[in-house]
Structure formats: C-alpha cells, structure tokens
Design a protein around this motif. Structure first.
Motif, short mmCIF file in Angstrom:
data_model
loop_
_atom_site.label_atom_id
_atom_site.label_comp_id
_atom_site.label_asym_id
_atom_site.label_seq_id
_atom_site.Cartn_x
_atom_site.Cartn_y
_atom_site.Cartn_z
N UNK A 114 -18.97 35.68 -29.27
CA UNK A 114 -19.24 35.43 -27.89
C UNK A 114 -19.59 36.55 -27.14
N UNK A 115 -18.55 37.71 -27.42
CA UNK A 115 -18.83 38.84 -26.75
C UNK A 115 -19.74 39.57 -27.15
N UNK A 116 -20.16 39.54 -28.57
CA UNK A 116 -21.36 40.32 -28.76
C UNK A 116 -22.57 39.80 -28.16
N UNK A 117 -22.64 38.39 -27.97
CA UNK A 117 -23.83 37.79 -27.08
C UNK A 117 -23.83 38.14 -25.81
N UNK A 118 -22.68 38.46 -25.29
CA UNK A 118 -22.65 38.84 -23.72
C UNK A 118 -23.34 40.27 -23.73
N UNK A 119 -22.86 41.17 -24.83
CA UNK A 119 -23.47 42.42 -24.90
C UNK A 119 -24.65 42.53 -24.84
N UNK A 120 -25.21 41.65 -25.75
CA UNK A 120 -26.66 41.74 -26.05
C UNK A 120 -27.56 41.28 -24.62
N UNK A 121 -26.93 40.21 -24.15
CA UNK A 121 -27.49 39.70 -22.72
C UNK A 121 -27.74 40.85 -21.80
N UNK A 122 -26.67 41.62 -21.79
CA UNK A 122 -26.59 42.62 -20.81
C UNK A 122 -27.18 44.05 -21.18
N UNK A 123 -27.63 44.10 -22.52
CA UNK A 123 -28.27 45.24 -23.07
C UNK A 123 -27.52 46.44 -23.47
N UNK A 124 -26.17 45.96 -23.56
CA UNK A 124 -24.98 47.11 -24.12
C UNK A 124 -25.37 47.20 -25.57
N UNK A 125 -25.84 46.42 -26.22
CA UNK A 125 -26.38 46.33 -27.54
C UNK A 125 -27.48 45.59 -27.86
N UNK A 126 -28.21 45.94 -28.74
CA UNK A 126 -29.67 45.18 -29.06
C UNK A 126 -29.47 44.14 -29.96
N UNK A 127 -28.69 44.28 -30.91
CA UNK A 127 -28.52 43.26 -32.24
C UNK A 127 -27.23 43.09 -32.49
N UNK A 128 -27.10 41.96 -33.17
CA UNK A 128 -25.71 41.45 -33.67
C UNK A 128 -25.71 40.68 -34.86
N UNK A 129 -24.84 40.96 -35.83
CA UNK A 129 -24.70 39.91 -37.10
C UNK A 129 -23.51 38.83 -36.73
N UNK A 130 -24.17 37.69 -36.46
CA UNK A 130 -23.21 36.44 -35.92
C UNK A 130 -23.08 35.28 -36.89
N UNK A 131 -21.91 34.54 -36.74
CA UNK A 131 -21.70 33.66 -37.63
C UNK A 131 -22.12 32.37 -37.06
N UNK A 132 -22.05 31.14 -37.44
CA UNK A 132 -22.38 29.99 -36.90
C UNK A 132 -22.08 29.82 -35.71
N UNK A 133 -20.88 30.03 -35.36
CA UNK A 133 -20.29 29.77 -34.11
C UNK A 133 -21.07 30.62 -32.83
N UNK A 134 -21.58 31.81 -33.16
CA UNK A 134 -22.27 32.48 -32.04
C UNK A 134 -23.70 31.99 -32.32
N UNK A 135 -24.28 31.67 -33.48
CA UNK A 135 -25.66 31.33 -33.56
C UNK A 135 -25.73 29.81 -32.82
N UNK B 274 -20.78 25.62 -45.77
CA UNK B 274 -21.64 26.95 -46.30
C UNK B 274 -21.41 27.57 -44.61
N UNK B 275 -20.97 28.84 -44.49
CA UNK B 275 -20.84 29.56 -43.25
C UNK B 275 -22.17 30.21 -42.92
N UNK B 276 -22.98 29.46 -42.06
CA UNK B 276 -24.20 30.30 -42.00
C UNK B 276 -23.98 31.50 -41.14
N UNK B 277 -25.04 32.56 -41.40
CA UNK B 277 -24.78 33.86 -40.58
C UNK B 277 -26.42 34.18 -40.28
N UNK B 278 -26.71 35.06 -39.56
CA UNK B 278 -27.77 35.71 -39.17
C UNK B 278 -27.76 37.06 -38.24
N UNK B 279 -28.71 37.67 -38.75
CA UNK B 279 -28.95 38.90 -37.48
C UNK B 279 -29.97 38.58 -36.52
N UNK B 280 -29.60 38.70 -35.27
CA UNK B 280 -30.62 38.58 -34.03
C UNK B 280 -30.82 39.85 -33.32
N UNK B 281 -31.87 39.91 -32.77
CA UNK B 281 -32.21 41.43 -32.00
C UNK B 281 -32.90 40.69 -30.71
#
Length: 319
Positions: A70-91, A229-236
């Motif tokens: 959730x923190x990674x998503x916030x940081x992407x939203x505000x442009x502090x990072x551009x991408x993240x490897x997320x688990x099913x919870x974040x996805x 199965x623990x789904x995961x993905x990288x979003x930019x």
C-alpha cells in the motif's frame, strides 16, 4: 572565436540532450537483496541497459525498505517511484478481480494457475491501464501454505487456532471466516514479534518467504496443502511509461515479460527447495489425508462465494 563559441554551445546542447534521454526507473520490491528474485531482476536490468545503449535502467529498492504494498502504491501515485513489484494484496487494491487468482483451495498445480491466468490476463491488464498503470509482467510467489504452532491434519484441527491476516485483506479474512475463526489483523512487519509473543499462532506464506523472513523459527508445522497461489506482478505508472520513446517502451515490455516469467519459475523452484530446507530445520511438513481434501475444498468454496460482490462478480467466479 565566434565559430568556436557556437561549436561549444552545440556540443553542450548535444550532451544535455543525450543525458536528458537517460531514464532511471525507480522500482520498489519486498524481495530481499541477494535473493534469487532480485538476482533475476538485476539480470533484467543489465539486458535493458544493453538493449537501450544505457538510456534506460532500473534502480531497485529491495527488502521492503520503502514499505509494504500500500505504501509502494502511494509512492507511485505521487511520483516518488515509478514501478513496484506487488503481491496480490497490492494488486487487488487497484483491480480487486485479480484476487480470483488466489482463490483458496482451488489450485492444485501450477499448470492450472497458468491456464487460468492466461485466460484472464488481457482483461486484467486493461483494467490496470484504466487505473493508470502498465503491467510489465506477472511473477507469482508460488503456492502459499499454512504454518502453525499447532498440528493441523484436518479441518477440525483449525478450531482454536489464532491466525494472522495482512491488515484488512478481505480474501484472507474470508478464508479464516470459512473455518469460523476470527483472524488477527497485523501489518507484515509485526508478524514475527506476534508469533513470538503468542498473539498469533498460525500464518500463511510461501515456503521461500517463511525461510527468508525467519517466521519458520516460531512455528513447528507446515500444512502440506496449498491454500492458494500467491499472485504477483510488476506495475509501472502509465505516466512514466508513456514518457518513454516508443522503442524503449517495446524493449522494456519485452525484457520484463521474459524475465518476470523466469522469476516465477525461479520462485516456484525455490519453494520446492525451501520445503526441504524447512524439514531439515525441524519443521514437520504435515501431510493431509486424501479423504480430508474435499473438506478443505468445501471451505474454499464458502470463502469464494463470500467474496462475490466484494472482490469479483458471480459471473467471473463462474468463468
């Protein structure tokens, strides 16, 4: 002198333009530094640099140093990072329907997982794009299992356990509610201490992460039945992706798809090895009698139906 000055200005402009075209994508992940997962990501980065002549690369923030999904998503939203490897919870925060890939006690082989994901992948990717993200590739955590201080051999043995759930995760809550249990919501960083103090006695995690996060040191048993199965993905972020030249976009997607597929294979193989490591360290890998499997699957059906209208539609579940 005037000509020399003009040449110098032109050279400076050319250097500035070249530097301006160099893009570093900041990518956050919970995968620890030195892990097989991060090694694959670093190989992907090297190939990306080579293919783009050094104009495109990644900078990794590993081991969850920037926070959880959730923190990674916030940081992407505000442009502090551009991408993240997320688990099913974040996805699932962005596209709840993706949690179909984590239906409890529904998958018994990775072949099944891959088959279902291939059927839904394009649909999920479109939904992420509508939310402002580009999916670079899927990379799951492999099968997730129950680890407990108690010996769980059947559905009845779940009674009286004190399971953990990650924050407000609806899917995990539905799983334990199906067993008539009230799980304890905790953030990821609080699980180890809570196992130590006895606030919880049962957790769900992939074997690789059970070893990596040392949770196995606070339990005695692993139930040898995949929960999901623990789904995961990288979003930019789409904004960052769209800012890239077309040729770099193509190269990025090609390299990411190739290496994230490799990452899933590495993780799945790592889980198999981790189970053997856990057994060697004194964890009892508890087999469940075949006659009990139908009971676990029935609980999975209860949990899945409880999530209709919350994470996905009845039509999607039926598909």
């Amino acid at each position: 002198m005037k000509k020399l000055l003009m040449v110098l200005v032109a050279l400076c402009f050319m250097v500035s333009s070249a530097l301006a075209q160099e893009t570093v994508i900041k990518l956050a992940t919970s995968a620890p530094e030195g892990s097989p997962s991060l090694k694959v990501l670093r190989k992907m980065d090297q190939e990306l640099k080579t293919a783009t002549g050094g104009k495109l690369s990644f900078k990794f923030f590993a081991g969850g140093v920037l926070g959880d999904d959730k923190v990674m998503l916030d940081k992407m939203k505000y442009g502090q990072i551009q991408a993240a490897g997320l688990t099913g919870v974040g996805l699932g925060e962005l596209v709840p329907e993706v949690r179909l890939m984590e239906l409890p006690f529904h998958f018994t082989s990775y072949k099944q997982v891959d088959c279902v994901l291939s059927a839904f992948s394009a649909e999920f990717e479109k939904k992420y794009e509508e939310k402002g993200y580009v999916l670079l590739g899927w990379a799951d955590q492999g099968f997730v299992y129950l680890f407990s201080k108690k010996n769980i051999q059947n559905v009845a043995d779940m009674a009286g356990t004190k399971p953990w759930v990650w924050g407000s995760d609806l899917l995990a809550k539905a799983i334990f509610n199906a067993f008539n249990l009230n799980p304890v919501p905790l953030e990821l960083q609080d699980v180890f201490t809570s196992l130590q103090t006895g606030l919880i006695d049962t957790v769900y995690i992939s074997p690789v992460y059970a070893v990596g996060m040392q949770w196995y040191t606070k339990v005695q048993y692993m139930v040898d039945v995949p929960i999901s199965d623990g789904i995961g993905a990288v979003l930019i972020s789409k904004k960052a992706f769209d800012a890239l030249p077309a040729d770099q976009q193509t190269i990025l997607k090609e390299k990411a798809a190739t290496y994230l597929k490799k990452l899933s294979i590495v993780t799945r193989q790592g889980n198999d090895k981790a189970i053997k490591v856990l057994a060697s360290k004194g964890i009892t890998v508890q087999k469940v009698d075949a006659s009990q499997m139908a009971n676990f699957r029935a609980k999975g059906e209860v949990a899945a139906k409880a999530l209709v209208g919350k994470l996905f539609s009845a039509e999607m579940l039926k598909r």
